[in-house]
Design a protein around this motif. Sequence first.
Motif, mmCIF file in Angstrom:
data_model
loop_
_atom_site.group_PDB
_atom_site.id
_atom_site.type_symbol
_atom_site.label_atom_id
_atom_site.label_comp_id
_atom_site.label_asym_id
_atom_site.label_seq_id
_atom_site.Cartn_x
_atom_site.Cartn_y
_atom_site.Cartn_z
ATOM 1 N N LYS A 111 0.802 -1.224 0.000
ATOM 2 C CA LYS A 111 0.000 0.000 0.000
ATOM 3 C C LYS A 111 0.834 1.274 0.000
ATOM 4 O O LYS A 111 0.304 2.359 -0.226
ATOM 5 C CB LYS A 111 -0.989 0.012 1.177
ATOM 6 N N HIS A 118 0.065 0.927 -9.552
ATOM 7 C CA HIS A 118 0.456 -0.439 -9.935
ATOM 8 C C HIS A 118 0.604 -0.584 -11.448
ATOM 9 O O HIS A 118 1.412 -1.369 -11.926
ATOM 10 C CB HIS A 118 -0.556 -1.425 -9.362
ATOM 11 N N GLY A 172 -8.105 -6.231 -2.333
ATOM 12 C CA GLY A 172 -8.745 -5.531 -1.208
ATOM 13 C C GLY A 172 -9.543 -4.388 -1.825
ATOM 14 O O GLY A 172 -10.762 -4.410 -1.907
ATOM 15 N N GLY A 221 -8.594 -3.731 -4.970
ATOM 16 C CA GLY A 221 -8.465 -4.163 -6.363
ATOM 17 C C GLY A 221 -7.386 -3.399 -7.112
ATOM 18 O O GLY A 221 -7.082 -3.719 -8.258
ATOM 19 N N ILE A 255 -7.847 -8.140 2.463
ATOM 20 C CA ILE A 255 -8.343 -8.637 1.170
ATOM 21 C C ILE A 255 -9.777 -9.131 1.300
ATOM 22 O O ILE A 255 -10.258 -9.424 2.394
ATOM 23 C CB ILE A 255 -7.453 -9.764 0.591
ATOM 24 N N SER A 300 -2.302 -12.402 3.582
ATOM 25 C CA SER A 300 -2.693 -12.223 2.181
ATOM 26 C C SER A 300 -1.566 -12.651 1.249
ATOM 27 O O SER A 300 -1.817 -13.212 0.179
ATOM 28 C CB SER A 300 -3.108 -10.775 1.903
ATOM 29 N N CYS A 327 2.389 -9.213 -0.120
ATOM 30 C CA CYS A 327 1.825 -7.895 0.228
ATOM 31 C C CYS A 327 2.437 -7.246 1.458
ATOM 32 O O CYS A 327 2.683 -6.048 1.483
ATOM 33 C CB CYS A 327 0.327 -8.009 0.441
ATOM 34 N N ASP A 328 2.621 -8.037 2.515
ATOM 35 C CA ASP A 328 3.255 -7.475 3.717
ATOM 36 C C ASP A 328 3.904 -8.590 4.533
ATOM 37 O O ASP A 328 3.830 -9.767 4.155
ATOM 38 C CB ASP A 328 2.287 -6.593 4.539
HETATM 39 N N1 PMP Z 1 -2.856 -7.486 1.441
HETATM 40 C C1 PMP Z 1 -2.881 -6.624 2.467
HETATM 41 C C2 PMP Z 1 -2.259 -7.058 3.754
HETATM 42 C C3 PMP Z 1 -3.488 -5.367 2.334
HETATM 43 O O1 PMP Z 1 -3.510 -4.525 3.374
HETATM 44 C C4 PMP Z 1 -4.091 -5.020 1.110
HETATM 45 C C5 PMP Z 1 -4.767 -3.695 0.953
HETATM 46 N N2 PMP Z 1 -6.029 -3.600 1.549
HETATM 47 C C6 PMP Z 1 -4.069 -5.965 0.068
HETATM 48 C C7 PMP Z 1 -3.433 -7.171 0.260
HETATM 49 C C8 PMP Z 1 -4.786 -5.726 -1.252
HETATM 50 O O2 PMP Z 1 -4.304 -4.699 -2.018
HETATM 51 P P1 PMP Z 1 -5.274 -3.852 -2.956
HETATM 52 O O3 PMP Z 1 -5.950 -2.845 -2.078
HETATM 53 O O4 PMP Z 1 -4.354 -3.207 -3.932
HETATM 54 O O5 PMP Z 1 -6.247 -4.760 -3.594
#
Ligand code: PMP
Length: 331
Positions: free
Chosen positions: A44, A156, A180, A182, A231, A274, A300-301
């Motif tokens: 993010k 992105h 999440g 998208g 997500i 996620s 993602c994290d």
């Molecule tokens: N994984 C985590 C841990 C997130 O915080 C998010 C964002 N809400 C996402 C995935 C998904 O990313 P996006 O908002 O770009 O769909």
Amino acid sequence: MATTSSFSGTVGNTPLIELTRLSRALRRTILGKAEFLNPGGSVKDRAAKFIVDDAERRGTLRPGGTIVEGTAGNTGIALALAANERGYRCIIVIPDDQAPEKISLLQTFGADVHVVPAVAFAEPENYYHVARRIAEGTQGAIWADQFENLANRRAHEETTGPEIWEQCQGRLDAFIAAAGTGGTLAGVSIALKVRAATLLTVLCDPMGSALYSHVTSGTLDVEGDSTIEGIGIKRITKNLAGAPIDRALRVEDREAIEMAHWLLRNEGLFLGGSAALNVVGAARLALTLPESSRVATILCDGGQRYQSRLYDDAWLRENDLMPTSSGLEFL
Ligand code: PMP
């Protein structure tokens, strides 16, 4: 490498990691974009940077202004850092079912944090609507609105997607990710399809989300539930609308948590739920493709953010999610 600047200068250009042991086991290459290495620790950071840049360019965010957002945590963490770097105030609204580690980080970073009950989107007290109302009632404030603000997806389309393509040197068969807002799935898919029209783009959806049914049958049906944070969504956001998504598959929490522990023990990667769910999706998708195929996804994290949940025996037992596999038999 030349020097760079504070938060904004260090967002993006993350490594693309080949998950070597998983790839060997599957006889297909699984690649993970290491978004947990961003300065705010998540994918993010990219969206936050683009949203703030965009608001400054439009003149809606001016010196002394305030950034307001409703978030599962990571967007707030990224916006709080961007706000500190550029001298803005930051107000974050977060539902109370998110990991305490994320709430604590937001407080440490100096955001004004409002923890609200986790209620359905249709309720006026949902974090999304609370954030909008706070922004409307605050002088000099912008509402980041990551769900509908297309600067999110653009981050992105202009950075994550092109980086993946360059790092693969054009050798990539498929991309898969959960959504999440998208923004990541749509932006990366758009960027990759422009470069390789036959490349397969796939959604992997947690239970409790309506996107699987949206992609497979054009409806918004929901089945089951999930504890994986960040997500899954039950509506089509502007960031997701019109994205070139070819297929969808669903992943259970149990499988994502097995994978999170497998990746920690076997790849030395400590990831969030996620990211682990994305790797399950990538593995399952790869097994439907010929040997030697190459599939990329998003890490993602990191796991620190969920240590008290996904990596805590008591929490896992309480939620009946204790991993039991010694290998990859859960796939
Ligand atoms: N994984 C985590 C841990 C997130 O915080 C998010 C964002 N809400 C996402 C995935 C998904 O990313 P996006 O908002 O770009 O769909």
